[in-house]
Write an enzyme that holds these catalytic residues in place. Structure first.
Site, PDB file in Angstrom:
ATOM      1  N   GLU A 177       7.286  27.462 -18.308  1.00  0.00           N
ATOM      2  CA  GLU A 177       7.926  26.855 -17.135  1.00  0.00           C
ATOM      3  C   GLU A 177       6.871  26.597 -16.065  1.00  0.00           C
ATOM      4  O   GLU A 177       7.032  25.754 -15.197  1.00  0.00           O
ATOM      5  CB  GLU A 177       9.011  27.780 -16.559  1.00  0.00           C
ATOM      6  CG  GLU A 177       9.974  28.364 -17.594  1.00  0.00           C
ATOM      7  CD  GLU A 177      10.999  27.344 -18.087  1.00  0.00           C
ATOM      8  OE1 GLU A 177      11.056  26.243 -17.545  1.00  0.00           O
ATOM      9  OE2 GLU A 177      11.749  27.670 -19.048  1.00  0.00           O
ATOM     10  N   PHE A 281       8.128  20.117 -15.122  1.00  0.00           N
ATOM     11  CA  PHE A 281       7.251  20.564 -16.213  1.00  0.00           C
ATOM     12  C   PHE A 281       7.976  21.626 -17.024  1.00  0.00           C
ATOM     13  O   PHE A 281       8.540  22.573 -16.474  1.00  0.00           O
ATOM     14  CB  PHE A 281       5.960  21.153 -15.626  1.00  0.00           C
ATOM     15  CG  PHE A 281       5.057  21.800 -16.654  1.00  0.00           C
ATOM     16  CD1 PHE A 281       4.140  21.041 -17.364  1.00  0.00           C
ATOM     17  CD2 PHE A 281       5.139  23.167 -16.904  1.00  0.00           C
ATOM     18  CE1 PHE A 281       3.315  21.640 -18.312  1.00  0.00           C
ATOM     19  CE2 PHE A 281       4.318  23.771 -17.847  1.00  0.00           C
ATOM     20  CZ  PHE A 281       3.397  23.006 -18.549  1.00  0.00           C
ATOM     21  N   ASP A 368      -8.785  -8.142  -9.704  1.00  0.00           N
ATOM     22  CA  ASP A 368      -7.427  -8.461 -10.156  1.00  0.00           C
ATOM     23  C   ASP A 368      -7.145  -9.978 -10.136  1.00  0.00           C
ATOM     24  O   ASP A 368      -7.529 -10.667  -9.191  1.00  0.00           O
ATOM     25  CB  ASP A 368      -6.471  -7.746  -9.174  1.00  0.00           C
ATOM     26  CG  ASP A 368      -5.040  -7.768  -9.630  1.00  0.00           C
ATOM     27  OD1 ASP A 368      -4.752  -8.404 -10.646  1.00  0.00           O
ATOM     28  OD2 ASP A 368      -4.224  -7.125  -8.940  1.00  0.00           O
ATOM     29  N   ARG A 444       5.075  -2.239  -6.150  1.00  0.00           N
ATOM     30  CA  ARG A 444       4.250  -3.435  -6.360  1.00  0.00           C
ATOM     31  C   ARG A 444       4.807  -4.257  -7.526  1.00  0.00           C
ATOM     32  O   ARG A 444       4.062  -4.861  -8.288  1.00  0.00           O
ATOM     33  CB  ARG A 444       2.799  -3.047  -6.625  1.00  0.00           C
ATOM     34  CG  ARG A 444       1.800  -4.042  -6.045  1.00  0.00           C
ATOM     35  CD  ARG A 444       0.397  -3.756  -6.526  1.00  0.00           C
ATOM     36  NE  ARG A 444      -0.585  -4.591  -5.838  1.00  0.00           N
ATOM     37  CZ  ARG A 444      -1.799  -4.830  -6.266  1.00  0.00           C
ATOM     38  NH1 ARG A 444      -2.224  -4.314  -7.391  1.00  0.00           N
ATOM     39  NH2 ARG A 444      -2.610  -5.589  -5.591  1.00  0.00           N
ATOM     40  N   MET A 480      -5.256   1.906 -10.954  1.00  0.00           N
ATOM     41  CA  MET A 480      -3.951   2.529 -11.250  1.00  0.00           C
ATOM     42  C   MET A 480      -3.168   2.482  -9.947  1.00  0.00           C
ATOM     43  O   MET A 480      -3.389   3.291  -9.066  1.00  0.00           O
ATOM     44  CB  MET A 480      -4.219   3.964 -11.700  1.00  0.00           C
ATOM     45  CG  MET A 480      -3.056   4.690 -12.289  1.00  0.00           C
ATOM     46  SD  MET A 480      -2.140   5.564 -11.014  1.00  0.00           S
ATOM     47  CE  MET A 480      -1.072   6.549 -11.981  1.00  0.00           C
ATOM     48  N   SER A 528      -7.589   4.105  -7.831  1.00  0.00           N
ATOM     49  CA  SER A 528      -6.129   4.192  -7.855  1.00  0.00           C
ATOM     50  C   SER A 528      -5.655   3.780  -6.479  1.00  0.00           C
ATOM     51  O   SER A 528      -5.514   4.606  -5.579  1.00  0.00           O
ATOM     52  CB  SER A 528      -5.691   5.622  -8.176  1.00  0.00           C
ATOM     53  OG  SER A 528      -4.290   5.712  -8.089  1.00  0.00           O
ATOM     54  N   GLY A 529      -5.499   2.458  -6.297  1.00  0.00           N
ATOM     55  CA  GLY A 529      -5.202   1.952  -4.960  1.00  0.00           C
ATOM     56  C   GLY A 529      -6.217   2.538  -3.988  1.00  0.00           C
ATOM     57  O   GLY A 529      -5.855   3.052  -2.937  1.00  0.00           O
ATOM     58  N   ASP A 535     -10.823  12.844  -8.354  1.00  0.00           N
ATOM     59  CA  ASP A 535     -10.829  14.267  -8.702  1.00  0.00           C
ATOM     60  C   ASP A 535     -11.854  14.517  -9.802  1.00  0.00           C
ATOM     61  O   ASP A 535     -12.358  13.589 -10.426  1.00  0.00           O
ATOM     62  CB  ASP A 535      -9.421  14.706  -9.137  1.00  0.00           C
ATOM     63  CG  ASP A 535      -8.897  13.860 -10.282  1.00  0.00           C
ATOM     64  OD1 ASP A 535      -9.446  13.957 -11.394  1.00  0.00           O
ATOM     65  OD2 ASP A 535      -7.952  13.062 -10.064  1.00  0.00           O
ATOM     66  N   GLU A 615     -27.203 -12.870   8.638  1.00  0.00           N
ATOM     67  CA  GLU A 615     -26.550 -11.815   7.844  1.00  0.00           C
ATOM     68  C   GLU A 615     -27.010 -11.877   6.385  1.00  0.00           C
ATOM     69  O   GLU A 615     -27.188 -10.838   5.740  1.00  0.00           O
ATOM     70  CB  GLU A 615     -25.020 -11.958   7.941  1.00  0.00           C
ATOM     71  CG  GLU A 615     -24.484 -11.508   9.297  1.00  0.00           C
ATOM     72  CD  GLU A 615     -23.005 -11.818   9.505  1.00  0.00           C
ATOM     73  OE1 GLU A 615     -22.376 -11.112  10.310  1.00  0.00           O
ATOM     74  OE2 GLU A 615     -22.478 -12.780   8.885  1.00  0.00           O
TER      75      GLU A 615
HETATM   76  C1  DGJ Z   1      -6.301  -1.668  -5.575  1.00  0.00           C
HETATM   77  C2  DGJ Z   1      -7.769  -1.507  -5.520  1.00  0.00           C
HETATM   78  O1  DGJ Z   1      -8.127  -0.364  -4.841  1.00  0.00           O
HETATM   79  C3  DGJ Z   1      -8.373  -2.756  -4.891  1.00  0.00           C
HETATM   80  O2  DGJ Z   1      -9.739  -2.596  -4.709  1.00  0.00           O
HETATM   81  C4  DGJ Z   1      -8.055  -3.914  -5.776  1.00  0.00           C
HETATM   82  O3  DGJ Z   1      -8.709  -3.752  -7.008  1.00  0.00           O
HETATM   83  C5  DGJ Z   1      -6.570  -4.045  -5.980  1.00  0.00           C
HETATM   84  N1  DGJ Z   1      -5.969  -2.805  -6.395  1.00  0.00           N
HETATM   85  C6  DGJ Z   1      -6.243  -5.104  -6.978  1.00  0.00           C
HETATM   86  O4  DGJ Z   1      -4.925  -5.153  -7.286  1.00  0.00           O
END
Ligand code: DGJ
Length: 751
Positions: A177, A281, A368, A444, A480, A528-529, A535, A615
């Site tokens: 558990e 879990f 993306d 999303r 992700m 991941s966003g 980690d 620049e």
């Molecule tokens: C989240 C990522 O952190 C961004 O850099 C980019 O790759 C977008 N997703 C694309 O959907």
């Protein structure tokens, strides 16, 4: 030998260079925790625990006439629920017979050279002779559960890696558990808890609080380690600073839903329990089955938070992050996300690549939008074939053109996701995590693939390995972009649904392991966003992780600072982006943005067409500078000199060569003030008796007309200064005017 057993006192002592950790088997066979702290000689530490009667604390049956012995107050190594300890348990077990709880009794131990790996989970590695491992076998007679506690002792690195392997040694079924990786009791002292909390676009912000009574839970139940909490906490003495005081770090090498409980109990003892989150879990152990828990990296120092960070940086770099990449010079890249988002075609991409190549950028990353019919972010995840309307002829001609420009080519994928509007979902609706009969929560407009299903993992392996085999791709950004809801695997039987969350992460690790093993020369960056899965588990496969979707350099100061407590700079994905910034609308000087992005893997994320000629020249100079400082930044020791709460005006951080030969100070003024004094800071990590000279300096974004920086007034710039003076008295810069001006100063040892 770092592990010693005394038959006389029944203690097992683990020594690292500066720490001692001690266990003892008590008269009932329970495994007690006696000590973790600064290194001590071979004493048996049980003299500290004076048996006393505590009201309402249960006594083991065999000691029922001695009310002074209770599991509820004894410090333990792997505490169990329902057998006398009311504090936070490491283990909660139930049996097919409906019995709840376990009473783990010592059966024996052995000491092995080297470090054991785990079959299903990422595990730290060790060089020959670097490590010794203690294996302690415990068992619960009634249920037949056997538990092996593992302690890998990295003597020179001052790290102890703990995990547990649980096996059903009985004849009927068991249910885990809750099965934590480690539990550690700290019976004495006054502690503060540091955790790294946040949100999307503001990850890993340091938060320090006095540990008060009760259970403080740092956790994620999102299926990813999360933007909101990081699986890393520090317990430190109330007086601890960057440079002094006892600090104990608990870092879980796990990328899914986790839970770290820190409990201050009735007697002011602290218990920290770290492991997989027990929310949703429930793991079935049939007779003979085993279950591995993720590893926990424990580190202790008596010398403050900076030393604790150095221990983790060195450990992750030396024993966790893929050796192939850790010291390898990684390419300065340009990513098209913030320049085009999903709206691009081959011409736009090539225009960016051409200009980037001319400025000295080394790799182009296509983000993306290159696949399926992805014209916005509502469709096509899962359809990893090229969108020929955007990229006629496919990826090959685009990659060839980019390579001809002298750039490497990298690409974005989001393997774990599927859009409702995709060929993959239409063919395999049961491959998404959905609860039967319920319309899933969307995020999303996408769903999560069931990585607990081996068929899904195999499919993704085929698709991605084929992409890597057929195209000249040298980098993958593995994204992700949503957390998990509707967690139900159509591949698992009803009674095993409690395994889905963890099996998902095992599937992610399996896919990452196969791909990185087969394509060792492809550089993988986790994402991941932004930093929602930053980690030690992911770092075992991917040497770098996009630190945050917030690319605003001023916001990044806080994000990268918080990240630095546990994770090395070489793991921190950081790019220079446009100003005003896409996420905050804040304008910051070009050079300031570069200094912040250089304290990471360094790259660009903007449309070069929008840069001025000045620049563009700066980009060339920045890449050359990054190259020059590469070793110092990526392999040097990282020091936090001034954080947001230290002076309210500026933040500063420094890299020092481990041999004390050079130091690079970085400083950003976050709050410009009128009529203020100079900017003062103390360097760290220098050789006190050596002389240092300011060999290079850059001031960025200073408005000199506002009586700001006048280097002519700084006679000390030209003269050598001793390391002792720079560290103990410090260094002063005149005040700097303007919005977010910054400085980068290189000090070089003269003798
Ligand atoms: C989240 C990522 O952190 C961004 O850099 C980019 O790759 C977008 N997703 C694309 O959907």
């Amino acid at each position: 030998m770092s592990i010693h057993y005394s038959d006389e006192t029944k203690t097992i002592t683990l020594n690292t260079k500066s720490t001692t950790y001690q266990l003892q088997v008590d008269s009932c066979g329970h495994l007690l925790h006696l000590y973790y702290g600064k290194r001590i000689p071979g004493d048996c530490m049980d003299y500290q625990y004076i048996p006393m009667d505590h009201g309402f604390s249960p006594n083991p049956y065999g000691l029922r006439w001695n009310r002074r012995i209770s599991m509820d107050v004894l410090p333990q190594e792997y505490a169990c629920a329902n057998t006398g300890d009311f504090r936070t348990p490491a283990l909660e077990l139930s049996t097919d017979a409906g019995a709840y709880g376990a009473d783990l009794i010592y059966q024996g131990h052995r000491i092995e050279p080297g470090k054991l790996s785990l079959e299903t989970l990422p595990a730290a590695r060790a060089a020959d002779g670097e490590c010794e491992t203690l294996l302690v076998d415990l068992s619960d007679e009634v249920s037949g559960l056997r538990v092996q506690l593992r302690y890998a002792v990295y003597e020179a690195r001052d790290v102890i890696v703990r995990s547990a392997v649980l096996t059903n040694g009985g004849a009927s079924g068991l249910w885990l558990e809750r099965a934590a990786s480690a539990s550690i009791d700290i019976p004495f002292g006054s502690w503060e808890l540091i955790n790294f909390h946040g949100r999307h676009m503001m990850e890993r912000v340091e938060e320090r609080e006095r540990l008060t009574h009760g259970v403080h839970t740092i956790s994620s139940r999102r299926g990813a380690s999360s933007h909101q909490h990081n699986p890393f906490v520090v317990l430190c003495e109330r007086s601890a600073t960057e440079d002094s005081g006892e600090c104990l770090g608990v870092m879980l090498a796990y990328s899914g839903s986790f839970r770290i409980d820190v409990e201050l109990d009735q007697l002011n003892s602290v218990r920290a329990v770290a492991g997989i989150n027990d929310a949703q879990f429930r793991w079935r152990l049939n007779p003979g089955d085993s279950f591995e828990t993720p590893e926990v990296f424990l580190a202790f120092t008596a010398n403050g938070l900076t030393e604790l960070s150095h221990i983790y940086h060195n450990f992750l770099r030396g024993s966790v992050i893929p050796a192939r990449w850790v010291n390898c010079r990684r390419p300065v890249l340009i990513n098209n996300w913030e320049a085009t988002y999903i709206d691009f075609d081959a011409e736009k991409i090539l225009a960016i690549a051409r200009k980037a190549a001319a400025m000295g950028v080394e790799m182009f990353v296509l983000d993306d939008g290159w696949f399926g019919h992805r014209d916005d972010d509502n469709s096509s995840l899962g359809d990893w074939f090229v969108n020929e309307r955007k990229l006629p002829g496919g990826l090959a001609p685009l990659i060839a053109s980019i390579n001809e420009l002298g750039l490497k080519f990298g690409i974005w994928i989001e393997p774990e996701m599927v859009s409702e509007d995709s060929e993959l979902f239409r063919a395999h609706p049961d491959w998404a995590l959905t609860v039967p009969g319920r319309a899933p929560s969307m995020c999303r407009n996408q769903m999560v693939l069931d990585m607990a299903n081996p068929a899904v993992v195999e499919h993704l392996y085929q698709v991605i390995s084929n992409l890597l085999r057929t195209q000249h791709i040298e980098y993958i950004k593995w994204d992700m972009n949503r957390n998990m809801t509707d967690v139900y695997s159509h591949a698992l039987p009803v009674e095993r649904q409690g395994e889905t969350f963890h099996r998902y992460i095992l599937g992610v690790y399996e896919l990452a392991r196969r791909l990185t093993a087969e394509f060792p020369d492809v550089l993988f960056e986790g994402c991941s966003g932004g930093g929602g899965r930053f980690d030690a588990g992911m770092l075992h496969y991917f040497p770098q992780i996009w630190c945050s979707d917030d690319s605003d350099a001023i916001e990044r100061l806080e994000i990268q600072r918080g990240t630095s407590f546990g994770y090395p700079v070489s793991a921190v994905g950081a790019h220079l982006s446009a100003s005003p910034n896409e996420q905050t609308g804040r304008a910051a000087p070009f050079g300031t943005r570069a200094i912040v992005a250089m304290s990471g893997t360094f790259g660009y994320e903007l449309d070069p067409d929008k840069l001025t000629d000045e620049e563009k020249d700066s980009v060339r100079e920045q890449i050359a500078r990054f190259d020059r400082y590469y070793d110092l930044i990526q392999r040097g020791d990282y020091y936090r000199l001034a954080g947001p709460d230290d002076n309210g005006r500026f933040q500063a951080w420094q890299f020092a060569a481990p041999d004390g030969s050079q130091a690079l100070v970085n400083l950003v003024v976050t709050h410009t003030r009128a009529n203020f004094g100079g900017i003062h800071f103390r360097l760290k990590g220098l050789e006190p008796n050596a002389m240092y000279k300011l060999a290079e300096h850059r001031f960025e974004g200073c408005r000199t007309e506002f009586e700001s920086l006048r280097m002519d007034d700084m006679a000390h710039c030209a003269q050598p200064i001793s390391g002792a003076s720079l560290m103990y008295a410090g260094y002063t810069l005149p005040r700097m005017g303007g919005d977010y001006p910054s400085a980068q100063l290189l000090f070089v040892r003269q003798n």
